[in-house]
Motif scaffolding. Sequence first.
Motif, short mmCIF file in Angstrom:
data_model
loop_
_atom_site.label_atom_id
_atom_site.label_comp_id
_atom_site.label_asym_id
_atom_site.label_seq_id
_atom_site.Cartn_x
_atom_site.Cartn_y
_atom_site.Cartn_z
N GLY A 355 4.11 47.55 37.75
CA GLY A 355 3.88 47.92 39.14
C GLY A 355 5.19 48.26 39.82
O GLY A 355 6.22 47.68 39.52
N ALA A 356 5.13 49.25 40.72
CA ALA A 356 6.33 49.64 41.45
C ALA A 356 6.81 48.49 42.33
O ALA A 356 6.07 47.56 42.62
CB ALA A 356 6.05 50.89 42.29
N VAL A 517 -0.25 46.45 38.87
CA VAL A 517 -0.41 45.98 40.25
C VAL A 517 0.00 47.14 41.16
O VAL A 517 1.16 47.55 41.18
CB VAL A 517 0.48 44.75 40.53
N SER A 518 -0.97 47.69 41.88
CA SER A 518 -0.70 48.90 42.66
C SER A 518 -1.69 49.03 43.80
O SER A 518 -2.88 48.76 43.63
CB SER A 518 -0.78 50.14 41.75
N ARG A 519 -1.17 49.42 44.96
CA ARG A 519 -1.99 49.73 46.13
C ARG A 519 -2.98 48.62 46.47
O ARG A 519 -4.15 48.85 46.74
CB ARG A 519 -2.71 51.06 45.93
N GLY A 520 -2.48 47.39 46.39
CA GLY A 520 -3.27 46.26 46.82
C GLY A 520 -4.25 45.72 45.81
O GLY A 520 -5.05 44.84 46.14
N GLY A 521 -4.22 46.18 44.57
CA GLY A 521 -5.16 45.69 43.57
C GLY A 521 -4.51 45.52 42.20
O GLY A 521 -3.33 45.82 42.01
N VAL A 522 -5.29 45.02 41.24
CA VAL A 522 -4.84 44.86 39.86
C VAL A 522 -5.84 45.54 38.95
O VAL A 522 -7.05 45.28 39.02
CB VAL A 522 -4.73 43.36 39.48
N ALA A 523 -5.35 46.44 38.08
CA ALA A 523 -6.22 47.17 37.17
C ALA A 523 -5.57 47.24 35.79
O ALA A 523 -4.35 47.07 35.65
CB ALA A 523 -6.48 48.58 37.70
N ASP A 524 -6.37 47.47 34.76
CA ASP A 524 -5.83 47.68 33.42
C ASP A 524 -5.05 49.00 33.39
O ASP A 524 -5.49 50.00 33.96
CB ASP A 524 -6.94 47.73 32.38
N PHE A 525 -3.91 48.99 32.73
CA PHE A 525 -3.17 50.24 32.51
C PHE A 525 -3.38 50.61 31.05
O PHE A 525 -2.93 49.90 30.14
CB PHE A 525 -1.69 50.06 32.81
N THR A 526 -4.06 51.70 30.80
CA THR A 526 -4.51 52.01 29.45
C THR A 526 -3.46 52.71 28.60
O THR A 526 -3.60 52.79 27.38
CB THR A 526 -5.77 52.90 29.50
N GLY A 527 -2.41 53.25 29.23
CA GLY A 527 -1.38 53.94 28.46
C GLY A 527 -0.33 52.99 27.92
O GLY A 527 -0.45 51.77 28.03
N ASP A 528 0.72 53.58 27.32
CA ASP A 528 1.85 52.77 26.85
C ASP A 528 2.99 52.87 27.87
O ASP A 528 2.84 53.45 28.95
CB ASP A 528 2.30 53.21 25.46
N LEU A 529 4.15 52.34 27.51
CA LEU A 529 5.26 52.32 28.46
C LEU A 529 5.82 53.71 28.73
O LEU A 529 6.35 53.97 29.82
CB LEU A 529 6.38 51.41 27.94
N ASP A 530 5.70 54.61 27.77
CA ASP A 530 6.11 55.99 28.04
C ASP A 530 5.21 56.62 29.09
O ASP A 530 5.67 57.35 29.97
CB ASP A 530 6.08 56.81 26.75
#
Length: 650
Positions: A355-356, A517-530
Motif C-alpha cells: 500500500g502507498a 491497503v488502498s483507498r480506505g479498504g483491504v483487498a487481495d493483490f493478484t499480481g507480483d511485486l513487479d
Amino acid sequence: MITLKGVTLRRGARVLLDNTSVTINTGERVGLIGRNGAGKSTLFALLDGSLHEDAGEFFRPAQWRLAQVLQEMPETSQSATDFVISGDTALLAAEEEVRLAEASGDGEELAHAYMALHDAGAHDAQARAQSLILGLGFKTTELNNPVDSFSGGWRMRLQLARALMCPSDLLLLDEPTNHLDLDALVWLETWLKRYEGTMLVISHDREFLDAISTVTLHLDNEQLTRYGGNYSVFEETRAQQLELQQNAYAKQQDRIAHLQSFISRFKAKATKAKQAQSRVKALERIERLAPVLANAEFSFEFKEAANLPNPMLIMDNASFGYPAPAEAAAGTPATVIVRQVTRSVLAGQRIGILGANGQGKSTLVKTIARVLGCISGTISEGKGLHIGYFAQQELDVLRPDETPLEHMVRMAKEGLANGQSGREQDLRSFLGTFNFSGDMVKQAVGTMSGGEKARLVLCMIVWQRPNLLLLDEPTNHLDLATREALSIALNEFEGTVMLVSHDRSLLRSVCDEFWLVSRGGVADFTGDLDDYQRYLLDEAKRNRDSLKASLKSAKEPLKPAESVVAAAARKAPGKLKGLARDQGRVEQALLDLQKEQHSLESRLSNPLAAADLATLGGRMSEIAEELAKLEERWLTLSEQIDSARQTAIS
C-alpha cells in the motif's frame, strides 16, 4: 574523477583503510557495500572533505559541487517547501548576489545578478521542491507544514529531498531508503536513474542497489575492491573469486605438504641431503596464500510454536484508525483510516501487506498487535494466539534506559516466556546467540546503533516463541547478512507471517500472497511485486497529472457554465459563493501576471541596456514571488470549496 592512491585512513587507533587504491570515474553510479562497522561512512567523510587521509593521495575535483543527506535531525519552523528550497545552494548564492547588487546600486551588476537568479531556476524552485516532497510520500496538504511538526522519519525524508534539490556533480547517499515506504523507494529509484552526476550510495537493500548502481565498491579487510556491475554481478563475481582463491590455497597446501614430507624423510640421508636442501629453499620461496576466512555469519531460527490456532484471527467488519484506546476513553474523536475489513488469517499464511504511504498499513498491523483498538467491528483471536510484533520504530517496544538483559528479565517476569527458561544465565546465553555478549548485555539500549536495536527486538520476539509474526519494516538498519538470516529464519518458521517492508528481496523470498491497503479498504493483490511497482508508478503519475491539472486550471479563466463549483455556487449558501468569487479573482490575477511575465521574457530575449536589464530582472523576480503566493492561495481555496461543495451538492 575521484582517485585514491595508497590511502590509509584511521579512526582513532583503528585502521579502516590500509594502503588501498581505487578510481571512480565521472558519471558512475557506485554502490558502496561492506559489513556494519567496516568504515563506509568514514569513507564518505573522506569524500566530503570532513576527514583527511592519514597516508597516500586522495583527489576529488575542486570544482565539483557536493550534495549529501545531513544526518542530524532538522529543527526549524520553516515550511517543508521552504526548507527543501533552501537546499538549492546555487539559488541561495544567486539570491545573495541580487541582495548585494541592490545594496550597491550598480545597475549593470544588478542586471547580471537578476539573470543569474533566473538561470538558477528561481521561477520554478517551488515547483521543483514540491515535486521532490510529494515523490517522497508527503501529502499536498503538508507542503507548507512546519518542519518541526513532522516526526523524525519524515524529517529525514525532508533532508533527503533537500539533498536532491541541491545541484551537484557528486551525490553521497548514506542509507537513503531507511525511512522510506516502498512507494517512495520506487520513486527515488526512478529519480536516481536520471541523475547525471557521480553518485555513491551506501545501502543494504540489494534490489535497490541492483536498480541504481553500475559499479560496486566492496570495503572488506581494510581494502576497497572495485567490481564492474551492480550488486548481483558483484555477488556472483565475488563467489567465483573466493572459490578460485580457496582452490589455489588448497593446491598450495598440497604442494607444501609434499615438499615438507620429502624434507622430513630425506634430510638425514647423505645421498639425499642436496635434494632435501633444495626443497627447503623452494619451500622458503613460496609466497603463501591466505585461506578464505568467511566472516562469521549471523544466523538464528524461530523455535517451534507451542500451538497453531486455525484460523489465527478473524476480522469482522472491522475499521481501523486512531486514537489509541486510552485516548479514545478520554474523549478524543476517532479518525478512521481503513474501513469495514472482513478477513481471516490462517495458520501458515505468508502475507505481504502492500500500500502507498499513508494508506494504513502500519495502522492495520498495530491494531492486530493490540497497540490500537478497533474503531468499530471486531477482531476475534484464535485460542492460544501468541503474537510477535516488530514495530517500525524499535523504541516503540524498547526502553532506552534499560539494558538487553533487563529487557529479557522483564519479559520473563511478565509471563511471556511461553515455555522458555527465565533464569538469568539462560537469558544471557540466549542474548549471546544474537551477538549480545560480555558487557553488551548491560549496555543501555539508548546508546546502541540502529542495527543493534533491531537485533535486540528480533531476539525478544524469537524468545517468546510466537505463532503469528507481525513485522513492520523489520529490515531498517539491518545489514545484508542479517537480512539474509532473517529471510532464512522466516522461511523456516511454521507459523503465520504478516510483513510490511520496502525490502523487495525479503518480500519476494518470504511472501506467497499480498494484501493491498488502498483507498480506505483491504483487498487481495493478484499480481507480483513487479506488477505492484508498475501500479505505484501509475499512481504517482496520476497524482502528478492531477496536481498539474489543478495548477493549470488556476491559470485559465473560470467557465461558469461548465464548472461544477460554479453550478453548486448558484444554489449554495453564501460561504461557497464567496469562496468561488475569491477563487475567480485569484485566477484573474494569475492570468494578468502570467501575461506580464510572458511579455517580459520576450523583451529579455533581446539586447537591452544594463539599466533596463536590472529593471526587468527585478520585476521578473517580483512576479515569480507573487505567482507562488497566488497559486498557494488558489490551492487553499480549492480545498475549502471541495469541502463546502460536498455540503452544497448533498
